[in-house]
Design a protein around this motif. Sequence first.
Motif, PDB file in Angstrom:
ATOM      1  N   CYS A 252      16.405  41.350 -11.200  1.00 10.20           N
ATOM      2  CA  CYS A 252      16.121  40.644  -9.944  1.00 10.20           C
ATOM      3  C   CYS A 252      16.970  41.250  -8.823  1.00 10.20           C
ATOM      4  CB  CYS A 252      16.434  39.161 -10.088  1.00 10.20           C
ATOM      5  SG  CYS A 252      16.337  38.267  -8.530  1.00 10.20           S
ATOM      6  N   CYS A 255      19.509  38.078  -7.386  1.00  6.09           N
ATOM      7  CA  CYS A 255      20.629  37.523  -8.147  1.00  6.09           C
ATOM      8  C   CYS A 255      21.106  38.463  -9.259  1.00  6.09           C
ATOM      9  CB  CYS A 255      20.264  36.165  -8.735  1.00  6.09           C
ATOM     10  SG  CYS A 255      19.033  36.244 -10.055  1.00  6.09           S
ATOM     11  N   CYS A 271      11.524  36.029 -10.679  1.00  6.85           N
ATOM     12  CA  CYS A 271      12.809  35.869 -11.352  1.00  6.85           C
ATOM     13  C   CYS A 271      12.874  34.518 -12.059  1.00  6.85           C
ATOM     14  CB  CYS A 271      13.943  35.991 -10.347  1.00  6.85           C
ATOM     15  SG  CYS A 271      15.555  35.828 -11.116  1.00  6.85           S
ATOM     16  N   CYS A 274      16.411  32.665 -10.438  1.00  6.29           N
ATOM     17  CA  CYS A 274      16.498  32.131  -9.076  1.00  6.29           C
ATOM     18  C   CYS A 274      15.149  31.889  -8.430  1.00  6.29           C
ATOM     19  CB  CYS A 274      17.344  33.045  -8.186  1.00  6.29           C
ATOM     20  SG  CYS A 274      16.520  34.579  -7.736  1.00  6.29           S
TER      21      CYS A 274
HETATM   22 ZN   LIG Z   1      16.903  36.232  -9.309  1.00 12.56          ZN
END
Ligand SMILES: [Zn+2]
Length: 324
Positions: A252, A255, A271, A274
Amino acid sequence: MKDLSRAYCNFFSGRTAYPVFHRRYGANDAFRYPQGFKIDETGKQIYLPGIGFVKYRRSRYIEGKAKNITVIRKADGWYVSIQTEYEKEVPVHQGDEVGMDMGVVWFCTLTDGTQISPCNALKKHLKKLVQLQRALSRKEKFSSNWRKAQREVAKLHQRIGNIRQDFINKVALDLSKKHAVIYREDLRIKNMTASAAGTVEEPGHNVAQKSGLNRAILDQAWGKFFQRLEWKCEQRGGQVIKVSPQYTSRICPICGYESKENRKSQASFECVACGYRGNADVVGARNIKVRGQRMSACGEFGEVGRAQVNRRMETVHGAGQQQE
Ligand SMILES: [Zn+2]
């Protein structure tokens, strides 16, 4: 002798198979003059030692000092390739930095969202090629009709090659003009396109799918594209940097969470940690760019994982506090 030497060098370094003799009806008939050729002022004739003056059509002006000349037979006639030497100042590139993700659906995707569709020259001409090859297989070998049919096959191959070359040159030129630094995946095309069928002891998985992918990758000629891109960028003062492609499609960019689950389908990225959503190819390109920038910042080449970088930052921080 030079060609023979190179053939053996390539073989012993594991790049190619053992050298074979020239075939009578082989595709690439070529010879080279390291010296002694002359080009007519008018650009209509060329003097080749042992042959004499030959009519030729000049496709471009000769820049610099001609060093050697290669005469090549292609399906539709003879070509001469003149190697020259000249000094050239390399400018400072004013463009930006960009990450590039290679793909089959899209030829390449850049961090800024640009997507270039592939040319698929072979795919477009496959039907015709199969037709011509079938006609060839029906002819009696070495007969004059067989030779004619073979010429037709060779001509189509040349046409496919020309279309592919043209596409590659245009894309490479365009990218080299716009961007100063291009980060690309360090792909081992030879390994990627190795026979999907595997061996008798270890048969491959998804054979049909993989051989389709192989054909697509080879049709797009990534290897030639990378070569061309590097050369074009160098001429303009730009740079192409190779980055390890590991997990770039499933990390991702927000994050940093890495999971197979992030990649829901071929085109979309979501993701699990997040909830970030985006175009999977652009995500890949962004990860490549970030990894490439980190690599050049650390002055380190190879794989630099997130954990490793974090640890290094901690130690630097710790040392600073002790001095205080
Ligand atoms: Zn993420």
